[in-house]
Design a protein around this motif. Structure first.
Motif, PDB file in Angstrom:
ATOM      1  N   VAL A 233       2.536  -4.186  12.886  1.00 49.16           N
ATOM      2  CA  VAL A 233       2.749  -2.897  13.138  1.00 49.16           C
ATOM      3  C   VAL A 233       3.703  -2.539  11.353  1.00 49.16           C
ATOM      4  O   VAL A 233       3.659  -1.902  10.776  1.00 49.16           O
ATOM      5  CB  VAL A 233       3.812  -2.205  14.136  1.00 49.16           C
ATOM      6  N   GLU A 234       4.729  -3.646  11.263  1.00 47.46           N
ATOM      7  CA  GLU A 234       5.285  -3.694  10.589  1.00 47.46           C
ATOM      8  C   GLU A 234       3.962  -3.711   8.555  1.00 47.46           C
ATOM      9  O   GLU A 234       4.435  -3.100   7.528  1.00 47.46           O
ATOM     10  CB  GLU A 234       6.138  -5.175  10.440  1.00 47.46           C
ATOM     11  N   GLU A 235       3.460  -4.814   9.075  1.00 48.82           N
ATOM     12  CA  GLU A 235       2.255  -4.739   7.890  1.00 48.82           C
ATOM     13  C   GLU A 235       0.876  -3.400   7.521  1.00 48.82           C
ATOM     14  O   GLU A 235       0.957  -3.039   6.311  1.00 48.82           O
ATOM     15  CB  GLU A 235       1.325  -5.609   8.352  1.00 48.82           C
ATOM     16  N   SER A 236       1.404  -2.878   8.401  1.00 45.63           N
ATOM     17  CA  SER A 236       0.661  -1.349   8.494  1.00 45.63           C
ATOM     18  C   SER A 236       0.885  -0.293   8.250  1.00 45.63           C
ATOM     19  O   SER A 236       0.035   1.137   7.271  1.00 45.63           O
ATOM     20  CB  SER A 236      -0.593  -1.278  10.249  1.00 45.63           C
ATOM     21  N   ARG A 237       2.577  -0.441   8.167  1.00 48.49           N
ATOM     22  CA  ARG A 237       3.095   1.295   7.736  1.00 48.49           C
ATOM     23  C   ARG A 237       3.199   0.894   5.995  1.00 48.49           C
ATOM     24  O   ARG A 237       2.602   2.496   6.085  1.00 48.49           O
ATOM     25  CB  ARG A 237       4.215   1.153   8.374  1.00 48.49           C
ATOM     26  N   PRO A 238       3.442  -0.319   5.549  1.00 45.54           N
ATOM     27  CA  PRO A 238       2.665   0.231   3.821  1.00 45.54           C
ATOM     28  C   PRO A 238       1.849   0.199   3.745  1.00 45.54           C
ATOM     29  O   PRO A 238       1.732   1.354   2.552  1.00 45.54           O
ATOM     30  CB  PRO A 238       3.569  -1.704   3.621  1.00 45.54           C
ATOM     31  N   ALA A 239       0.916  -0.023   4.638  1.00 45.90           N
ATOM     32  CA  ALA A 239      -0.590   0.132   3.754  1.00 45.90           C
ATOM     33  C   ALA A 239      -0.925   1.812   3.301  1.00 45.90           C
ATOM     34  O   ALA A 239      -1.601   1.828   3.799  1.00 45.90           O
ATOM     35  CB  ALA A 239      -1.101  -0.542   4.680  1.00 45.90           C
ATOM     36  N   VAL A 240      -0.401   2.370   5.203  1.00 45.05           N
ATOM     37  CA  VAL A 240      -0.516   3.737   5.237  1.00 45.05           C
ATOM     38  C   VAL A 240      -0.263   4.453   4.096  1.00 45.05           C
ATOM     39  O   VAL A 240      -0.867   5.444   3.583  1.00 45.05           O
ATOM     40  CB  VAL A 240      -0.250   4.431   6.321  1.00 45.05           C
ATOM     41  N   GLY A 241       1.374   4.666   4.281  1.00 40.41           N
ATOM     42  CA  GLY A 241       1.762   5.340   3.174  1.00 40.41           C
ATOM     43  C   GLY A 241       1.440   4.706   1.603  1.00 40.41           C
ATOM     44  O   GLY A 241       1.045   5.715   1.017  1.00 40.41           O
TER      45      GLY A 241
ATOM     46  N   GLY B 104      -0.292   7.324  -9.122  1.00 42.06           N
ATOM     47  CA  GLY B 104      -1.111   5.902  -8.577  1.00 42.06           C
ATOM     48  C   GLY B 104      -0.200   4.745  -9.826  1.00 42.06           C
ATOM     49  O   GLY B 104      -0.964   3.640  -9.156  1.00 42.06           O
ATOM     50  N   VAL B 105       0.290   4.919 -10.816  1.00 42.45           N
ATOM     51  CA  VAL B 105       0.868   3.427 -10.906  1.00 42.45           C
ATOM     52  C   VAL B 105       1.879   3.045  -9.911  1.00 42.45           C
ATOM     53  O   VAL B 105       1.925   1.677  -9.952  1.00 42.45           O
ATOM     54  CB  VAL B 105       0.793   3.415 -12.544  1.00 42.45           C
ATOM     55  N   VAL B 106       2.468   3.992  -9.359  1.00 40.56           N
ATOM     56  CA  VAL B 106       3.248   3.536  -8.610  1.00 40.56           C
ATOM     57  C   VAL B 106       2.433   2.431  -6.861  1.00 40.56           C
ATOM     58  O   VAL B 106       3.036   1.410  -6.727  1.00 40.56           O
ATOM     59  CB  VAL B 106       3.947   4.919  -7.488  1.00 40.56           C
ATOM     60  N   VAL B 107       1.638   3.308  -6.497  1.00 37.93           N
ATOM     61  CA  VAL B 107       1.018   2.543  -5.706  1.00 37.93           C
ATOM     62  C   VAL B 107      -0.261   1.730  -6.161  1.00 37.93           C
ATOM     63  O   VAL B 107       0.326  -0.020  -5.557  1.00 37.93           O
ATOM     64  CB  VAL B 107      -0.385   3.481  -5.107  1.00 37.93           C
ATOM     65  N   LEU B 108      -0.274   1.256  -7.619  1.00 36.87           N
ATOM     66  CA  LEU B 108      -1.047   0.085  -7.630  1.00 36.87           C
ATOM     67  C   LEU B 108       0.584  -1.432  -8.025  1.00 36.87           C
ATOM     68  O   LEU B 108       0.152  -2.240  -7.927  1.00 36.87           O
ATOM     69  CB  LEU B 108      -1.285  -0.362  -9.386  1.00 36.87           C
TER      70      LEU B 108
ATOM     71  N   ALA C 119      -2.736   6.431  -2.808  1.00 40.56           N
ATOM     72  CA  ALA C 119      -3.316   6.760  -3.897  1.00 40.56           C
ATOM     73  C   ALA C 119      -4.165   8.122  -3.996  1.00 40.56           C
ATOM     74  O   ALA C 119      -5.171   8.530  -4.672  1.00 40.56           O
ATOM     75  CB  ALA C 119      -4.183   5.635  -3.580  1.00 40.56           C
ATOM     76  N   VAL C 120      -4.800   8.701  -2.297  1.00 44.87           N
ATOM     77  CA  VAL C 120      -5.437   9.994  -2.353  1.00 44.87           C
ATOM     78  C   VAL C 120      -4.605  10.873  -3.121  1.00 44.87           C
ATOM     79  O   VAL C 120      -4.861  11.789  -4.141  1.00 44.87           O
ATOM     80  CB  VAL C 120      -5.269   9.954  -1.075  1.00 44.87           C
ATOM     81  N   VAL C 121      -3.386  10.755  -2.688  1.00 47.42           N
ATOM     82  CA  VAL C 121      -2.518  11.863  -3.491  1.00 47.42           C
ATOM     83  C   VAL C 121      -2.586  11.847  -4.881  1.00 47.42           C
ATOM     84  O   VAL C 121      -2.613  13.064  -5.714  1.00 47.42           O
ATOM     85  CB  VAL C 121      -1.249  11.987  -2.768  1.00 47.42           C
ATOM     86  N   SER C 122      -2.402  10.641  -5.221  1.00 47.05           N
ATOM     87  CA  SER C 122      -2.771  10.331  -6.643  1.00 47.05           C
ATOM     88  C   SER C 122      -4.288  10.984  -7.590  1.00 47.05           C
ATOM     89  O   SER C 122      -4.478  11.718  -8.143  1.00 47.05           O
ATOM     90  CB  SER C 122      -2.586   8.659  -7.292  1.00 47.05           C
ATOM     91  N   ALA C 123      -5.298  10.691  -6.868  1.00 42.19           N
ATOM     92  CA  ALA C 123      -6.513  10.907  -6.958  1.00 42.19           C
ATOM     93  C   ALA C 123      -6.443  13.278  -6.616  1.00 42.19           C
ATOM     94  O   ALA C 123      -7.185  13.488  -7.321  1.00 42.19           O
ATOM     95  CB  ALA C 123      -7.713  10.783  -6.388  1.00 42.19           C
ATOM     96  N   ALA C 124      -6.267  13.241  -6.080  1.00 48.90           N
ATOM     97  CA  ALA C 124      -6.411  14.683  -5.624  1.00 48.90           C
ATOM     98  C   ALA C 124      -5.833  15.465  -6.914  1.00 48.90           C
ATOM     99  O   ALA C 124      -5.960  16.500  -7.281  1.00 48.90           O
ATOM    100  CB  ALA C 124      -5.233  15.036  -4.388  1.00 48.90           C
TER     101      ALA C 124
ATOM    102  N   ILE D  60      -7.439   0.795  -1.228  1.00 50.78           N
ATOM    103  CA  ILE D  60      -6.143   1.592  -1.838  1.00 50.78           C
ATOM    104  C   ILE D  60      -6.546   1.399  -3.480  1.00 50.78           C
ATOM    105  O   ILE D  60      -5.932   2.499  -4.175  1.00 50.78           O
ATOM    106  CB  ILE D  60      -5.367   0.625  -1.536  1.00 50.78           C
ATOM    107  N   LYS D  61      -6.243   0.479  -4.443  1.00 57.90           N
ATOM    108  CA  LYS D  61      -6.467  -0.080  -5.421  1.00 57.90           C
ATOM    109  C   LYS D  61      -7.340   0.920  -5.882  1.00 57.90           C
ATOM    110  O   LYS D  61      -6.961   1.010  -7.361  1.00 57.90           O
ATOM    111  CB  LYS D  61      -7.193  -0.861  -6.036  1.00 57.90           C
ATOM    112  N   SER D  62      -8.699   1.199  -5.776  1.00 58.51           N
ATOM    113  CA  SER D  62     -10.334   1.823  -6.252  1.00 58.51           C
ATOM    114  C   SER D  62      -9.346   3.327  -6.398  1.00 58.51           C
ATOM    115  O   SER D  62      -9.633   3.781  -7.798  1.00 58.51           O
ATOM    116  CB  SER D  62     -11.082   2.090  -5.440  1.00 58.51           C
ATOM    117  N   VAL D  63      -9.493   3.896  -5.354  1.00 55.99           N
ATOM    118  CA  VAL D  63      -8.697   5.192  -5.108  1.00 55.99           C
ATOM    119  C   VAL D  63      -7.234   5.098  -6.449  1.00 55.99           C
ATOM    120  O   VAL D  63      -7.388   6.636  -7.138  1.00 55.99           O
ATOM    121  CB  VAL D  63      -8.324   5.630  -3.606  1.00 55.99           C
ATOM    122  N   ALA D  64      -6.211   4.642  -5.971  1.00 54.10           N
ATOM    123  CA  ALA D  64      -5.495   4.491  -6.825  1.00 54.10           C
ATOM    124  C   ALA D  64      -5.805   4.825  -8.741  1.00 54.10           C
ATOM    125  O   ALA D  64      -5.151   5.315  -9.094  1.00 54.10           O
ATOM    126  CB  ALA D  64      -4.156   3.412  -6.549  1.00 54.10           C
TER     127      ALA D  64
END
Length: 208
Positions: free
Chosen positions: A74-82, A155-159, A87-92, A175-179
């Protein structure tokens, strides 16, 4: 001869009496043990109980380990979701910077109206074009540049986020691809916005 027979008979009778006494003592001991509740089956029963206790302990340890693994997941999934959402917001935002968005359209129309109200009919043609169209186009370019800059920063923050997180944690490839897509669109949108704002791209037509 008579005396020997009597002796042998007496000796045989004494041996039988001693053996019968030993049998009685054996029976008494067995009965006493039975009354006290000490049965031969008690030892295996204790062993079974001990074994069951060990199994329960192992089950508790296994449950604790399972619970710990679930908590780590659960702890590992939380940062991945964020990071995925970022990344999606950056592309949008990158796409909005290229299209202008409704905010840029409204801002451009408003600037056109302001130019028409502030420009007198006696002003020169070049001044009227700049006030009515030039300022409006620059406003659109300004909003597009803001969206492009937001896409680039996000995008830079996500990467760069995994470098400041837990060591050894691998970021999901999508995530890397979308970012990277968001960063690329942000760079392109920012470049186009700067060129349009400075009239280096699609400048105002000459009034001469």
């Amino acid at each position: 001869m008579g005396t020997r027979t009597v002796d042998e008979t007496g000796a045989g009778t004494g041996a039988e009496a001693a053996e019968a006494k030993r049998d009685e003592e054996t029976v008494d001991v067995t009965g006493t043990d039975a009354k006290d509740g000490a049965t031969p089956a008690s030892a295996p029963a204790d062993g079974v109980r001990d074994g069951e206790g060990g199994d329960d302990s192992d089950g508790e340890d296994g449950g604790a380990r399972q619970e710990g693994e679930d908590g780590d997941a659960v702890e590992e999934s939380r940062p991945a979701v964020g990071l995925g959402a970022g990344a999606v917001v950056s592309a949008a935002l990158g796409l909005v910077s290229l299209s202008g968005g409704w905010i840029g359209t409204v801002a451009s129309a408003r600037q056109t109206l302001v130019g028409q109200l502030e420009t007198s009919s006696t002003a020169s043609v070049a001044h009227q074009i700049q006030a009515v169209y030039g300022d409006a186009w620059q406003t659109t370019a300004l909003w597009a540049g803001l969206f492009a800059l937001a896409a680039l920063v996000t995008g830079v923050v996500v990467l760069a986020r995994p470098a400041f997180g837990a060591p050894g944690r691998v970021q999901a490839p999508w995530i890397k691809s979308v970012a990277w897509a968001g960063v690329t669109l942000g760079v392109i949108g920012l470049l186009l916005a700067v060129l349009k704002y400075t009239d280096a791209l699609l400048g105002l037509p000459s009034a001469g």
